[in-house]
Design an enzyme around this catalytic site. Structure first.
Site, PDB file in Angstrom:
ATOM      1  N   ASP A  57       0.820  -1.215   0.000  1.00 45.99           N
ATOM      2  CA  ASP A  57       0.000   0.000   0.000  1.00 45.99           C
ATOM      3  C   ASP A  57       0.854   1.265   0.000  1.00 45.99           C
ATOM      4  O   ASP A  57       2.056   1.228   0.265  1.00 45.99           O
ATOM      5  CB  ASP A  57      -0.905   0.015   1.241  1.00 45.99           C
ATOM      6  CG  ASP A  57      -1.947  -1.083   1.164  1.00 45.99           C
ATOM      7  OD1 ASP A  57      -2.324  -1.468   0.042  1.00 45.99           O
ATOM      8  OD2 ASP A  57      -2.367  -1.556   2.234  1.00 45.99           O
ATOM      9  N   TYR A 115       6.469  -9.887   7.131  1.00 49.11           N
ATOM     10  CA  TYR A 115       6.401  -8.430   7.265  1.00 49.11           C
ATOM     11  C   TYR A 115       6.964  -8.047   8.628  1.00 49.11           C
ATOM     12  O   TYR A 115       6.877  -8.824   9.584  1.00 49.11           O
ATOM     13  CB  TYR A 115       4.943  -7.946   7.228  1.00 49.11           C
ATOM     14  CG  TYR A 115       4.344  -7.795   5.844  1.00 49.11           C
ATOM     15  CD1 TYR A 115       4.451  -6.598   5.146  1.00 49.11           C
ATOM     16  CD2 TYR A 115       3.635  -8.841   5.254  1.00 49.11           C
ATOM     17  CE1 TYR A 115       3.882  -6.450   3.888  1.00 49.11           C
ATOM     18  CE2 TYR A 115       3.061  -8.703   4.000  1.00 49.11           C
ATOM     19  CZ  TYR A 115       3.190  -7.498   3.317  1.00 49.11           C
ATOM     20  OH  TYR A 115       2.629  -7.345   2.075  1.00 49.11           O
TER      21      TYR A 115
END
Lengths: 249, 249
Positions: A57, A115
């Protein structure tokens, strides 16, 4: 004589600060995919389309994004990497290019991803990390955070921990591991899972922060797995603390 | 009843990227000193002048710049630090405020300073360090660099290693220690000395780089101490790899 088509896999890093996320979009300029495709196409003098392990994003960073693309070019892969790097803006960098089997697909073949979300738990901000760590000033009980993180492990319906639109696609994901590392005032939460829904890491992190500061009870996690109510989870932490660290094939 | 004047010493960090250096100037806006004086003056509702250990040039960073200023305000020093930080842009941060003896002067009382210059010796740039490390792609012989660095130690006339204008001020300085640390492709050169002339660290670093890549011979250092010819030394490395790390009193 027909040319031989090579399939190249590349591992890259980028500072997501000034981009509108990974994915090329019709009406939005300045996406990372667009910038990279333009540079590779110019360097190779071919019309190159790249496939990534997945989108990131707006504002999210990557140390280990993986892409692949096909080319007829026969340049040495280290030279190609250096030429691409010379032509990229300096907030995007190709770390490695490898030639892979023609069937390799950087999205379909993903086994899992790691992540990391970075938090600076301090009233004093760090001028050098301000774009790469989320400053959170409230007091945190790290033991509560660690205890709660264990509830995310395993296979669950993470719909309540995502901000996706209504979709028929499965919202079931498996989290293999959550590792919380503390260094001084810095908290790094490593998430290893088979896949992540839209905003899922950021909402899980916001939930862990609100549990650690006493605003939420850790049992909300199992409740949200059942009731799938997004508003009962924690806030969505900002993108600039998030890094796509590793894609595993 | 007359108010009591306190002398406060503060240690601060800043990302020098977007500033015209430390020193307030008549015709140049956006200096670090100016930004800080404005914030402290507003916070304390007094006209505050700050004194720094010394100026840093445009683009140079600091992890340990020291300033002092006098105030009649009686606020708790940790609260004052937090209020100042809240009002500062997030590329400047106050790490600590202490009350010190009224005679303390952050420039006159300096005993020595430590600077570090950071080099990324790689063809692959790092998106996250691009503003905080100087990428140098040529091959380097680190042993040559270490050997040459020893020639800088001690008391010498560093005029040939500075780009200062003609001045009657002494250009003799003492370097106590140069420590070269290697971590992967990152080279950090720590300079500890009693003081540094204009651009001195950056020219010493450029000279070490040119010695390490074979462009200069290490004996040039002793020759330049004698002949004071700037053009015989190495190039001036860019400011963004340089950090004022510590000021010792």
């Amino acid at each position: 004589m027909s040319k031989i088509m090579k399939n190249l896999k590349a591992t890259l890093s980028y500072d997501g600060t000034r981009y509108n996320g990974w994915q090329r979009q019709k009406n939005s300029k300045n996406t990372i995919q667009e910038v990279i495709e333009k540079v590779i196409s110019e360097v190779l003098d071919e019309n190159i389309e790249i496939i990534a392990s997945g989108r990131t994003d707006a504002g999210v960073h990557a140390n280990g994004q993986v892409i692949n693309f096909k080319t007829e070019n026969n340049l040495n892969i280290d030279e190609l990497r250096d030429i691409i790097n010379t032509n990229l803006p300096n907030d995007i960098s190709f770390n490695k290019i490898e030639e892979v089997d023609n069937k390799f697909h950087s999205r379909y073949n993903v086994k899992s991803k790691v992540y990391v979300y970075k938090i600076l738990n301090s009233k004093i901000h760090d001028p050098f990390l301000r774009k790469y760590i989320y400053q959170y000033t409230k007091e945190l009980d790290i033991n509560k955070m660690i205890e709660a993180s264990k509830l995310f492990l395993g296979t669950h319906d993470f719909k309540g921990f995502s901000s996706g639109k209504k979709t028929k696609k499965s919202t079931i994901r498996t989290i293999y591991d959550i590792d919380i590392k503390i260094e001084g005032n810095e908290i790094s939460i490593f998430y290893h899972g088979d896949g992540f829904l839209y905003n899922m890491v950021r909402i899980m992190t916001g939930t862990l922060l609100e549990i650690a500061n006493g605003n939420l009870d850790k049992n909300c996690i199992t409740e949200i797995f059942d009731n799938q109510i997004r508003s009962e989870a924690g806030f969505t932490v900002p993108p600039h603390g998030l890094f796509l660290l590793k894609v595993i094939y």
